[in-house]
Design a protein around this motif. Structure first.
Motif, PDB file in Angstrom:
ATOM      1  N   ALA A  27       0.931  -1.173  -0.057  1.00 20.95           N
ATOM      2  CA  ALA A  27      -0.079  -0.123  -0.033  1.00 20.95           C
ATOM      3  C   ALA A  27       0.912   1.302  -0.084  1.00 20.95           C
ATOM      4  CB  ALA A  27      -0.851   0.056   1.210  1.00 20.95           C
ATOM      5  N   TRP A  28       0.438   2.262  -0.722  1.00 23.06           N
ATOM      6  CA  TRP A  28       0.895   3.676  -0.410  1.00 23.06           C
ATOM      7  C   TRP A  28       0.946   4.318   0.701  1.00 23.06           C
ATOM      8  CZ3 TRP A  28      -2.452   2.863  -4.854  1.00 23.06           C
ATOM      9  CH2 TRP A  28      -1.933   2.491  -6.086  1.00 23.06           C
ATOM     10  N   GLY A  29       2.137   4.771   1.048  1.00 21.24           N
ATOM     11  CA  GLY A  29       2.237   5.649   2.377  1.00 21.24           C
ATOM     12  C   GLY A  29       2.382   6.967   2.201  1.00 21.24           C
ATOM     13  N   ILE A  30       2.333   8.041   3.228  1.00 24.49           N
ATOM     14  CA  ILE A  30       2.999   9.285   2.859  1.00 24.49           C
ATOM     15  C   ILE A  30       4.441   9.402   2.934  1.00 24.49           C
ATOM     16  CG2 ILE A  30       2.484  11.654   3.949  1.00 24.49           C
ATOM     17  CD1 ILE A  30       0.100  10.521   2.669  1.00 24.49           C
ATOM     18  N   ARG A  31       5.066   9.992   2.027  1.00 22.95           N
ATOM     19  CA  ARG A  31       6.400  10.148   1.903  1.00 22.95           C
ATOM     20  C   ARG A  31       6.883  11.378   2.877  1.00 22.95           C
ATOM     21  NH1 ARG A  31       8.835  10.853  -3.767  1.00 22.95           N
ATOM     22  NH2 ARG A  31       7.799  12.648  -3.693  1.00 22.95           N
ATOM     23  N   GLU A  32       6.231  12.484   2.454  1.00 27.35           N
ATOM     24  CA  GLU A  32       6.518  13.626   3.416  1.00 27.35           C
ATOM     25  C   GLU A  32       5.128  14.675   3.559  1.00 27.35           C
ATOM     26  OE1 GLU A  32       9.565  15.556   0.981  1.00 27.35           O
ATOM     27  OE2 GLU A  32       8.354  15.728  -0.899  1.00 27.35           O
ATOM     28  N   TRP A  33       5.314  15.452   4.533  1.00 26.14           N
ATOM     29  CA  TRP A  33       3.995  16.395   4.652  1.00 26.14           C
ATOM     30  C   TRP A  33       4.596  17.591   5.288  1.00 26.14           C
ATOM     31  CZ3 TRP A  33       5.023  11.966   7.574  1.00 26.14           C
ATOM     32  CH2 TRP A  33       5.157  12.269   9.082  1.00 26.14           C
ATOM     33  N   THR A  34       3.811  18.538   5.297  1.00 25.70           N
ATOM     34  CA  THR A  34       4.092  19.928   5.881  1.00 25.70           C
ATOM     35  C   THR A  34       3.822  19.982   7.195  1.00 25.70           C
ATOM     36  OG1 THR A  34       3.618  21.180   3.781  1.00 25.70           O
ATOM     37  CG2 THR A  34       3.770  22.583   5.847  1.00 25.70           C
ATOM     38  N   PRO A  89      -2.959  22.128   8.115  1.00 27.82           N
ATOM     39  CA  PRO A  89      -3.724  21.402   9.073  1.00 27.82           C
ATOM     40  C   PRO A  89      -2.841  19.944   9.431  1.00 27.82           C
ATOM     41  CG  PRO A  89      -4.369  21.083   6.688  1.00 27.82           C
ATOM     42  CD  PRO A  89      -3.344  22.318   6.753  1.00 27.82           C
ATOM     43  N   LEU A  90      -1.763  19.752   8.779  1.00 33.17           N
ATOM     44  CA  LEU A  90      -1.196  18.601   9.362  1.00 33.17           C
ATOM     45  C   LEU A  90       0.263  18.890  10.099  1.00 33.17           C
ATOM     46  CD1 LEU A  90      -1.031  16.818   5.942  1.00 33.17           C
ATOM     47  CD2 LEU A  90      -2.940  16.384   7.803  1.00 33.17           C
ATOM     48  N   ARG A  91       0.124  20.190  10.623  1.00 31.94           N
ATOM     49  CA  ARG A  91       1.480  20.632  11.327  1.00 31.94           C
ATOM     50  C   ARG A  91       1.470  19.844  12.840  1.00 31.94           C
ATOM     51  NH1 ARG A  91      -3.071  24.052  11.957  1.00 31.94           N
ATOM     52  NH2 ARG A  91      -3.598  24.535  14.190  1.00 31.94           N
ATOM     53  N   ASP A  92       2.667  19.932  13.370  1.00 28.35           N
ATOM     54  CA  ASP A  92       2.992  19.204  14.600  1.00 28.35           C
ATOM     55  C   ASP A  92       2.002  19.975  15.676  1.00 28.35           C
ATOM     56  OD1 ASP A  92       4.640  17.864  13.325  1.00 28.35           O
ATOM     57  OD2 ASP A  92       6.383  18.783  14.432  1.00 28.35           O
ATOM     58  N   THR A  93       1.711  19.200  16.872  1.00 28.79           N
ATOM     59  CA  THR A  93       0.840  19.850  17.770  1.00 28.79           C
ATOM     60  C   THR A  93       1.660  20.751  18.473  1.00 28.79           C
ATOM     61  OG1 THR A  93       1.442  18.319  19.583  1.00 28.79           O
ATOM     62  CG2 THR A  93      -0.257  17.700  18.096  1.00 28.79           C
ATOM     63  N   SER A  94       1.100  21.644  19.151  1.00 27.38           N
ATOM     64  CA  SER A  94       1.658  22.887  20.134  1.00 27.38           C
ATOM     65  C   SER A  94       2.699  22.420  20.971  1.00 27.38           C
ATOM     66  CB  SER A  94       0.359  23.652  20.959  1.00 27.38           C
ATOM     67  OG  SER A  94      -0.254  22.809  21.755  1.00 27.38           O
ATOM     68  N   THR A  95       2.343  21.086  21.588  1.00 26.44           N
ATOM     69  CA  THR A  95       3.615  20.471  22.315  1.00 26.44           C
ATOM     70  C   THR A  95       4.662  19.839  21.756  1.00 26.44           C
ATOM     71  OG1 THR A  95       2.101  18.483  22.629  1.00 26.44           O
ATOM     72  CG2 THR A  95       1.720  20.171  24.204  1.00 26.44           C
ATOM     73  N   GLY A  96       4.674  19.667  20.146  1.00 30.24           N
ATOM     74  CA  GLY A  96       5.663  19.234  19.531  1.00 30.24           C
ATOM     75  C   GLY A  96       5.371  17.892  18.953  1.00 30.24           C
ATOM     76  N   GLU A  97       4.245  17.209  19.510  1.00 34.43           N
ATOM     77  CA  GLU A  97       3.985  15.906  19.075  1.00 34.43           C
ATOM     78  C   GLU A  97       3.441  15.768  17.383  1.00 34.43           C
ATOM     79  OE1 GLU A  97       0.766  14.426  21.355  1.00 34.43           O
ATOM     80  OE2 GLU A  97       1.831  14.866  23.123  1.00 34.43           O
ATOM     81  N   VAL A 148       1.227  21.627  -2.406  1.00 35.31           N
ATOM     82  CA  VAL A 148       0.957  20.334  -1.888  1.00 35.31           C
ATOM     83  C   VAL A 148       1.390  20.212  -0.357  1.00 35.31           C
ATOM     84  CG1 VAL A 148       2.111  17.934  -1.918  1.00 35.31           C
ATOM     85  CG2 VAL A 148       1.672  19.405  -3.871  1.00 35.31           C
ATOM     86  N   ARG A 149       0.502  19.623   0.462  1.00 34.47           N
ATOM     87  CA  ARG A 149       0.713  19.649   2.005  1.00 34.47           C
ATOM     88  C   ARG A 149       1.025  18.150   2.363  1.00 34.47           C
ATOM     89  NH1 ARG A 149       1.540  24.523   3.783  1.00 34.47           N
ATOM     90  NH2 ARG A 149      -0.308  25.870   3.803  1.00 34.47           N
ATOM     91  N   ALA A 150       0.865  17.188   1.510  1.00 34.42           N
ATOM     92  CA  ALA A 150       1.161  15.587   1.628  1.00 34.42           C
ATOM     93  C   ALA A 150       1.442  15.151   0.371  1.00 34.42           C
ATOM     94  CB  ALA A 150       0.077  14.766   2.741  1.00 34.42           C
TER      95      ALA A 150
END
Length: 640
Positions: free
Chosen positions: A433-440, A445-453, A476-478
């Motif tokens: 199956a295809w996975g996500i290679r990279e994202w912003t 909307p795909l950013r890390d959480t405010s705590t860095g997660e 492109v975001r992902a």
């Protein structure tokens, strides 16, 4: 050492005047032998050595007096951050002034901030040097102004809550240098070396600057007045979440001990104090806001190293349930998306008002109050497209998913401002199956959480998707590991809204997106963005004079909240080694005013007074030696 009036150094050959007079004076006398003088010469022979020594000392005193007097009149300069300046009133100075919020940090306890300290040094330097033209480019306005009086610097370059872009300022300065045809002078850059202000990771930007500098026929000298470090500091920010206020307090890295601190909350005319405990670099506190109506206020910390980042402002619109529309051709997809939009418990005041429309009901729908629209199926056209365009331009968000059945003859026939779905791609039997290679990860909307997660996009596996074909104006975001776009963002041409395109569906036959680990944060963030976009409260960085943070109420019950840019809370500073790399082939001189040395800072060390004092000493010594008696007269000889 340099000189303020170097032309006067051309008078230094005048030091030979006493020697020339001495030589000419000697030629006035001719030697003639006289027998009676033989006895007198023998008597004075023993004193000749001492008289000759005194004579040469007097000559040296006269020569040195003239030399030091000429040097004093040339105004020698040594030390200070302007060491090396050569020339006076025929040179142009262009000051690049960092007026960002971080420049208000104090260098000394109870002392002036970096901006104020630097302005004092600049005013003193311009008073001493008297450049022919004094130009100023400040980071807040981005405008270049000609200053008639250096004393205007402190009055016009006041504190701001803005950020700085040093490479952009340098680029504008070089353009101005070329446009005005400057031939002699310098560019003075005043900064606290904050890494974000210097765009430390943008090697391409600095390479372009170096090339632009090299193209100048007469490039200016570059002088850096840097003010790193400072007193211990904390900064505060806040964000409204429905009727709650999330307060974030950042302190210096390495502060591991727990600290109790009073937090002041001001709501209109009321003030309350909450005690908060800080642990680690970032601490967060959630405060409940009372009532249902509009509120404006601020939260603040006690005074510390930087008064500019001790207060944060906010405004809350009257409470209203956000309205969301879902249009789905697949009932199973509609059920999953409905859960992702409203995960809150039933009966909570913040729950969104969700309305589901069938594809054939869209044309008659009256669009207007929606903050978020989810559309699964063929891209809209005609009346439906116009309605959605209105939602986006008024600040709402739209998320498109592809249809479950795409006819080959209809592939790519309908687009949204140049973005369209292609044909379906399905994983072959036995293929991975295809996975996500990279994202912003730093925004969107795909950013890390405010705590860095980090969102678990690595767990998002796809068996079927529809490639998103995009043109200019979309990002492109992902990206799938196949190279195709998985999520695309297209900002609205007007307003604060945006359109997003997801290439797959939250359906077991398509992908694992329906598990919710990525879908729920994605949908909730777009819903929050839509609420902010359609809210009468707008948040932005300070614009326009006085470039300060605060809350301004406009006509029609609209509030504008000016907030300090988040990058101004970063404490990372540019290392000298990295600074040398960024400046590349642009020659520069740097004077770093370290914390604790502000009281000893001098733009120049003017040495004319010591040289003038030495000239007086030499003249006094010459006078004393000249007026001294030449020796005792010979005692009369008594004949008996």
């Amino acid at each position: 050492m340099s000189f303020l009036h170097p032309a006067l150094l051309l008078a230094l050959p005048a030091v030979f005047i006493p020697l020339v007079i001495h030589l000419l004076h000697r030629r006035r006398f001719r030697k003639k032998a006289w027998g009676a003088m033989r006895f007198l010469r023998e008597a004075l022979e023993e004193k000749r050595g001492r008289r000759r020594l005194r004579h040469w000392v007097i000559l040296a005193m006269r020569t040195l007096a003239i030399a030091t007097l000429i040097l004093a009149m040339s105004r020698p300069l040594a030390g200070g951050w302007l060491a090396g300046w050569f020339g006076g009133g025929d040179r142009t100075v262009l000051i690049l002034m960092d007026r960002s919020a971080s420049m208000e940090r104090r260098l000394n306890a109870n002392g002036a901030g970096k901006r104020e300290t630097a302005l004092g040094m600049l005013t003193e330097a311009c008073r001493e040097l008297s450049p022919s033209e004094l130009w100023v480019l400040d980071s807040a306005s981005g405008e270049i102004r000609l200053m008639d009086d250096a004393r205007e610097l402190s009055r016009s370059l006041t504190a701001t809550a803005t950020a700085a872009d040093v490479p952009a300022m340098l680029r504008r300065a070089l353009e101005h240098w070329e446009e005005t045809g400057q031939t002699t002078g310098e560019i003075w850059v005043v900064s606290d070396l904050q890494s974000t202000s210097w765009q430390a990771e943008r090697n391409d930007v600095w390479a372009d600057l170096e090339a632009a500098y090299g193209r100048l026929a007469t490039p200016p000298g570059i002088r850096l007045l840097t003010l790193p470090g400072g007193q211990a500091n904390r900064s505060i920010r806040c964000e409204t979440k429905r009727r709650h206020l999330e307060v974030s307090i950042r302190q210096e890295s390495g502060s591991a001990e727990e600290t109790a601190l009073p937090l002041t909350l001001r709501l209109d005319e009321q003030k309350t104090i909450h005690e908060v405990r800080l642990t680690g670099e970032v601490s967060r506190v959630m405060l409940e806001l009372p009532g249902e109506g509009a509120l404006t206020g601020s939260v603040s910390l006690p005074d510390d190293g930087n008064p500019e980042d001790n207060q944060a402002y906010f405004a809350v619109a009257p409470h209203d349930r956000p309205r969301v529309i879902t249009v789905c051709e697949d009932p199973a997809v509609a059920a999953v998306l409905g859960l992702a939009v409203a995960p809150w418990p039933e009966g909570t005041a913040g729950m969104a008002e969700i309305e589901r429309l069938e594809p054939d009901e869209v044309d008659g729908h009256a669009w207007g109050e929606e903050v978020f629209v989810i559309w699964q199926g063929a891209l809209p056209a005609g009346e439906a497209k116009a309605g959605l365009q209105g939602v986006v331009e008024s600040g709402g968000q739209v998320l498109f998913f592809p249809g479950t059945a795409v006819e080959p003859e209809n592939v790519g026939r309908v687009s949204w401002n140049g973005v369209r779905f292609g044909g379906v791609k399905t994983r072959e039997e036995g293929e991975t199956a295809w996975g996500i290679r990279e994202w912003t990860r730093d925004e969107g909307p795909l950013r890390d959480t405010s705590t860095g997660e980090v969102l678990p996009l690595s767990q998002w596996m796809t068996q079927r998707y529809v490639p998103v074909h995009l043109e200019a104006g979309a990002a492109v975001r992902a990206t799938f590991d196949s190279g195709d776009a998985g999520l695309v963002l297209q900002s609205a041409a007007a307003g604060m809204g945006a359109v997003h395109f997801c290439a797959t569906l939250p359906h077991p036959q398509w992908s694992t997106l329906g598990d919710g680990l990525v879908l729920v944060p994605l949908v909730q963030r777009l819903l929050a963005a839509g609420v902010r976009g359609r809210s009468p409260v707008t948040w932005s960085a300070p614009v326009g004079d006085p470039w300060q943070a605060g809350v301004w109420e406009e006509e029609g019950g609209v509030w504008e909240v000016m907030v300090r840019p988040e990058e101004e809370d970063a404490s990372a500073e540019l290392a000298e080694s990295r600074l040398r790399v960024l400046m590349g082939g642009m020659p520069y001189q740097q004077f770093a005013l370290e914390a604790g040395a502000a009281g000893e800072a001098q733009a120049l060390s003017d040495w004319w007074r010591p040289f003038f004092f030495l000239a007086l000493l030499f003249l006094l010594g010459e006078s004393i030696l000249t007026m001294m008696p030449r020796g005792s007269a010979s005692s009369p000889v008594t004949l008996s």
